[in-house]
Design a protein around this motif. Structure first.
Motif, PDB file in Angstrom:
ATOM      1  N   GLU A 255      33.192  38.238  51.108  1.00  0.00           N
ATOM      2  CA  GLU A 255      34.412  37.812  50.427  1.00  0.00           C
ATOM      3  C   GLU A 255      34.527  38.472  49.063  1.00  0.00           C
ATOM      4  O   GLU A 255      33.532  38.880  48.460  1.00  0.00           O
ATOM      5  CB  GLU A 255      34.445  36.291  50.274  1.00  0.00           C
ATOM      6  N   VAL A 256      35.763  38.591  48.599  1.00  0.00           N
ATOM      7  CA  VAL A 256      36.030  39.091  47.256  1.00  0.00           C
ATOM      8  C   VAL A 256      35.879  37.908  46.309  1.00  0.00           C
ATOM      9  O   VAL A 256      36.688  36.971  46.338  1.00  0.00           O
ATOM     10  CB  VAL A 256      37.443  39.692  47.169  1.00  0.00           C
ATOM     11  N   ALA A 257      34.848  37.945  45.492  1.00  0.00           N
ATOM     12  CA  ALA A 257      34.525  36.779  44.672  1.00  0.00           C
ATOM     13  C   ALA A 257      33.932  37.231  43.345  1.00  0.00           C
ATOM     14  O   ALA A 257      33.516  38.378  43.171  1.00  0.00           O
ATOM     15  CB  ALA A 257      33.537  35.875  45.402  1.00  0.00           C
ATOM     16  N   GLY A 258      33.929  36.294  42.385  1.00  0.00           N
ATOM     17  CA  GLY A 258      33.319  36.555  41.091  1.00  0.00           C
ATOM     18  C   GLY A 258      34.337  36.854  40.015  1.00  0.00           C
ATOM     19  O   GLY A 258      35.550  36.914  40.267  1.00  0.00           O
ATOM     20  N   PRO A 259      33.863  37.057  38.789  1.00  0.00           N
ATOM     21  CA  PRO A 259      34.771  37.260  37.653  1.00  0.00           C
ATOM     22  C   PRO A 259      35.382  38.652  37.613  1.00  0.00           C
ATOM     23  O   PRO A 259      34.768  39.627  38.030  1.00  0.00           O
ATOM     24  CB  PRO A 259      33.853  37.027  36.454  1.00  0.00           C
ATOM     25  N   LEU A 260      36.611  38.715  37.104  1.00  0.00           N
ATOM     26  CA  LEU A 260      37.308  39.986  36.902  1.00  0.00           C
ATOM     27  C   LEU A 260      38.258  39.812  35.730  1.00  0.00           C
ATOM     28  O   LEU A 260      39.074  38.891  35.733  1.00  0.00           O
ATOM     29  CB  LEU A 260      38.091  40.381  38.153  1.00  0.00           C
ATOM     30  N   THR A 261      38.145  40.683  34.737  1.00  0.00           N
ATOM     31  CA  THR A 261      39.011  40.609  33.560  1.00  0.00           C
ATOM     32  C   THR A 261      39.902  41.844  33.494  1.00  0.00           C
ATOM     33  O   THR A 261      39.419  42.978  33.560  1.00  0.00           O
ATOM     34  CB  THR A 261      38.179  40.505  32.261  1.00  0.00           C
ATOM     35  N   ILE A 262      41.201  41.598  33.375  1.00  0.00           N
ATOM     36  CA  ILE A 262      42.194  42.676  33.249  1.00  0.00           C
ATOM     37  C   ILE A 262      42.876  42.537  31.901  1.00  0.00           C
ATOM     38  O   ILE A 262      43.367  41.459  31.557  1.00  0.00           O
ATOM     39  CB  ILE A 262      43.253  42.589  34.363  1.00  0.00           C
ATOM     40  N   SER A 263      42.903  43.602  31.126  1.00  0.00           N
ATOM     41  CA  SER A 263      43.662  43.617  29.871  1.00  0.00           C
ATOM     42  C   SER A 263      44.933  44.423  30.082  1.00  0.00           C
ATOM     43  O   SER A 263      44.930  45.425  30.815  1.00  0.00           O
ATOM     44  CB  SER A 263      42.846  44.213  28.732  1.00  0.00           C
ATOM     45  N   ALA A 264      46.019  43.978  29.453  1.00  0.00           N
ATOM     46  CA  ALA A 264      47.299  44.671  29.646  1.00  0.00           C
ATOM     47  C   ALA A 264      48.234  44.347  28.499  1.00  0.00           C
ATOM     48  O   ALA A 264      48.240  43.219  27.996  1.00  0.00           O
ATOM     49  CB  ALA A 264      47.947  44.253  30.968  1.00  0.00           C
ATOM     50  N   PRO A 265      49.060  45.317  28.059  1.00  0.00           N
ATOM     51  CA  PRO A 265      50.130  45.002  27.112  1.00  0.00           C
ATOM     52  C   PRO A 265      51.126  44.052  27.767  1.00  0.00           C
ATOM     53  O   PRO A 265      51.229  43.987  28.997  1.00  0.00           O
ATOM     54  CB  PRO A 265      50.756  46.366  26.811  1.00  0.00           C
ATOM     55  N   SER A 266      51.859  43.329  26.953  1.00  0.00           N
ATOM     56  CA  SER A 266      52.663  42.218  27.462  1.00  0.00           C
ATOM     57  C   SER A 266      53.669  42.632  28.528  1.00  0.00           C
ATOM     58  O   SER A 266      53.856  41.917  29.522  1.00  0.00           O
ATOM     59  CB  SER A 266      53.372  41.512  26.305  1.00  0.00           C
ATOM     60  N   THR A 267      54.329  43.776  28.360  1.00  0.00           N
ATOM     61  CA  THR A 267      55.347  44.169  29.346  1.00  0.00           C
ATOM     62  C   THR A 267      54.723  44.428  30.713  1.00  0.00           C
ATOM     63  O   THR A 267      55.246  44.000  31.744  1.00  0.00           O
ATOM     64  CB  THR A 267      56.111  45.414  28.873  1.00  0.00           C
ATOM     65  N   ALA A 268      53.594  45.128  30.728  1.00  0.00           N
ATOM     66  CA  ALA A 268      52.914  45.410  31.997  1.00  0.00           C
ATOM     67  C   ALA A 268      52.263  44.155  32.559  1.00  0.00           C
ATOM     68  O   ALA A 268      52.227  43.965  33.781  1.00  0.00           O
ATOM     69  CB  ALA A 268      51.878  46.510  31.799  1.00  0.00           C
TER      70      ALA A 268
ATOM     71  N   ALA B 104      46.121  33.798  46.259  1.00  0.00           N
ATOM     72  CA  ALA B 104      46.332  33.372  47.643  1.00  0.00           C
ATOM     73  C   ALA B 104      45.364  34.055  48.604  1.00  0.00           C
ATOM     74  O   ALA B 104      44.837  33.420  49.524  1.00  0.00           O
ATOM     75  CB  ALA B 104      47.769  33.668  48.052  1.00  0.00           C
ATOM     76  N   ALA B 105      45.111  35.339  48.384  1.00  0.00           N
ATOM     77  CA  ALA B 105      44.284  36.102  49.322  1.00  0.00           C
ATOM     78  C   ALA B 105      42.791  35.958  49.057  1.00  0.00           C
ATOM     79  O   ALA B 105      41.975  36.048  49.989  1.00  0.00           O
ATOM     80  CB  ALA B 105      44.676  37.580  49.268  1.00  0.00           C
ATOM     81  N   HIS B 106      42.425  35.740  47.775  1.00  0.00           N
ATOM     82  CA  HIS B 106      41.011  35.716  47.401  1.00  0.00           C
ATOM     83  C   HIS B 106      40.743  34.555  46.443  1.00  0.00           C
ATOM     84  O   HIS B 106      40.549  34.747  45.237  1.00  0.00           O
ATOM     85  CB  HIS B 106      40.615  37.038  46.748  1.00  0.00           C
ATOM     86  N   PRO B 107      40.713  33.334  46.955  1.00  0.00           N
ATOM     87  CA  PRO B 107      40.578  32.167  46.079  1.00  0.00           C
ATOM     88  C   PRO B 107      39.260  32.118  45.304  1.00  0.00           C
ATOM     89  O   PRO B 107      39.171  31.418  44.288  1.00  0.00           O
ATOM     90  CB  PRO B 107      40.703  30.981  47.046  1.00  0.00           C
ATOM     91  N   ALA B 108      38.252  32.854  45.746  1.00  0.00           N
ATOM     92  CA  ALA B 108      36.973  32.855  45.038  1.00  0.00           C
ATOM     93  C   ALA B 108      36.930  33.873  43.892  1.00  0.00           C
ATOM     94  O   ALA B 108      35.943  33.942  43.162  1.00  0.00           O
ATOM     95  CB  ALA B 108      35.827  33.128  46.006  1.00  0.00           C
ATOM     96  N   LEU B 109      37.991  34.644  43.746  1.00  0.00           N
ATOM     97  CA  LEU B 109      38.062  35.605  42.644  1.00  0.00           C
ATOM     98  C   LEU B 109      38.434  34.873  41.359  1.00  0.00           C
ATOM     99  O   LEU B 109      39.409  34.126  41.315  1.00  0.00           O
ATOM    100  CB  LEU B 109      39.112  36.677  42.950  1.00  0.00           C
ATOM    101  N   GLU B 110      37.654  35.079  40.318  1.00  0.00           N
ATOM    102  CA  GLU B 110      37.860  34.398  39.035  1.00  0.00           C
ATOM    103  C   GLU B 110      38.531  35.372  38.060  1.00  0.00           C
ATOM    104  O   GLU B 110      37.873  36.096  37.328  1.00  0.00           O
ATOM    105  CB  GLU B 110      36.530  33.904  38.473  1.00  0.00           C
ATOM    106  N   LEU B 111      39.856  35.378  38.079  1.00  0.00           N
ATOM    107  CA  LEU B 111      40.620  36.367  37.316  1.00  0.00           C
ATOM    108  C   LEU B 111      40.942  35.854  35.919  1.00  0.00           C
ATOM    109  O   LEU B 111      41.368  34.716  35.747  1.00  0.00           O
ATOM    110  CB  LEU B 111      41.916  36.699  38.057  1.00  0.00           C
ATOM    111  N   THR B 112      40.754  36.735  34.928  1.00  0.00           N
ATOM    112  CA  THR B 112      41.173  36.477  33.558  1.00  0.00           C
ATOM    113  C   THR B 112      42.088  37.614  33.114  1.00  0.00           C
ATOM    114  O   THR B 112      41.758  38.786  33.308  1.00  0.00           O
ATOM    115  CB  THR B 112      39.966  36.397  32.603  1.00  0.00           C
ATOM    116  N   ILE B 113      43.232  37.264  32.530  1.00  0.00           N
ATOM    117  CA  ILE B 113      44.170  38.262  32.011  1.00  0.00           C
ATOM    118  C   ILE B 113      44.136  38.197  30.488  1.00  0.00           C
ATOM    119  O   ILE B 113      44.320  37.129  29.901  1.00  0.00           O
ATOM    120  CB  ILE B 113      45.598  38.007  32.524  1.00  0.00           C
ATOM    121  N   SER B 114      43.912  39.339  29.863  1.00  0.00           N
ATOM    122  CA  SER B 114      43.817  39.426  28.406  1.00  0.00           C
ATOM    123  C   SER B 114      44.936  40.320  27.871  1.00  0.00           C
ATOM    124  O   SER B 114      45.383  41.244  28.556  1.00  0.00           O
ATOM    125  CB  SER B 114      42.452  40.002  28.004  1.00  0.00           C
TER     126      SER B 114
END
Length: 309
Positions: A89-102, A116-126
């Motif tokens: 499974e796709v799991a664990g932490p993932l951090t994505i940084s992006a400017p506000s528009t993107a 929805a597809a990978h509930p075990a993925l721990e996503l953080t948006i910065s």
């Protein structure tokens, strides 16, 4: 044998420019960082740092060692990605940084799909932006850094990163609806006497204004407003206070008194890309996030209006 942890610390000093900044990024104390550098010098028999005023810089030998460290860390990224791919499974932490528009237009829709597809993925948006986001990416605090480059600008050196293009969008000149040029074809040279708004620097959006106007043969009069917030910029233009370059993804909100015009002498575009640490592309978390963001970006591209009214 060289200690990889100490090599990471050396690379962090190189990236951050000081022992104290490296210590802060690594959640260490400056004395601890200095002790590790002393140990590295003892292990290698080579000086790593030299004093420059009140600060330090890497010696030429240390710079060469950092280049080797980058290659070793890229190999480790590949090894970790291959191990992660063996999991089911796709799991664990993932951090994505992006400017506000993107972030709003690409990352958030991708996050919905990923949840929805990978509930075990721990996503953080910065919301860390360039150039800081690229430092954080190299240091491992961010896994995907969404970056920007405009026509005639190069926002970053791509060495040490894998680059995945996401989207190329049109950039318009935004002006008040009652401007004398609002109903005619617009050339950048027609706007040399206008008050311009631009982002705070260093920033690829500000660089786009400076380089585009330099290409047109003039230096813009940047006054009143210096912000990375496009909604504030559009509000100021809506109030009749000046002009600016605005990318398509910034066009949210209702600004009835703003007219968007293509530039006939200098067609501008903003290129949005995902920067990854070299070797990490095959990580299941990163691969899934890239695929989701590309689908979101493809949907946006289909709706672009290449010429504004």
């Amino acid at each position: 044998m060289l200690n990889l942890h100490r090599l990471r610390i050396l690379r962090e000093i190189d990236q951050r420019g000081s022992v104290s900044a490296a210590a802060k990024a690594l959640w260490m104390t400056p004395p601890s960082v200095s002790q590790h550098m002393t140990a590295l010098e003892s292990e290698t028999g080579v000086a790593m740092l030299e004093r420059v005023g009140r600060g330090v810089r890497l010696t030429p030998a240390a710079k060469r060692l950092v280049a080797h460290t980058e290659r070793m860390l890229a190999d480790m990224e590949r090894a970790e990605a291959e191990l992660a791919a063996a999991r089911e499974e796709v799991a664990g932490p993932l951090t994505i940084s992006a400017p506000s528009t993107a972030a709003r237009a690409i990352v958030v829709p991708a996050a919905v799909e990923l949840a929805a597809a990978h509930p075990a993925l721990e996503l953080t948006i910065s919301d860390i932006e360039q150039p800081d986001s690229l430092v954080e990416l190299r240091s491992g605090h961010v896994d995907i850094a969404i970056g920007l480059e405009y026509t005639f600008t190069r926002a970053m050196e791509h060495g040490g990163f894998d680059i995945e293009p996401l989207l190329s969008e049109p950039v318009y000149i935004a002006m008040p609806a009652n401007h004398p040029l609002a109903s005619t074809d617009v050339r950048l040279t027609d706007l040399r006497n206008e008050r311009w708004f631009a982002a705070r620097g260093p920033n690829p959006c500000r660089d786009a204004v400076l380089r585009a106007t330099a290409y047109a043969g003039f230096e813009p009069r940047i006054e009143l407003l210096s912000t990375i917030d496009y909604q504030l910029t559009l509000a100021a233009i809506d109030a009749g206070l000046g002009v600016s370059l605005v990318p398509h993804l910034a066009l949210s909100g209702d600004y009835a008194n703003v007219v968007l015009k293509p530039l006939h002498d200098l067609p501008l575009r903003r290129h949005i890309f995902a920067a990854l640490r070299e070797g990490s592309r095959t990580s299941p978390q990163i691969a899934a996030a890239l695929d989701a963001m590309k689908r979101a970006a493809d949907g946006l591209a289909a709706g672009f209006h290449e010429a504004a009214a």
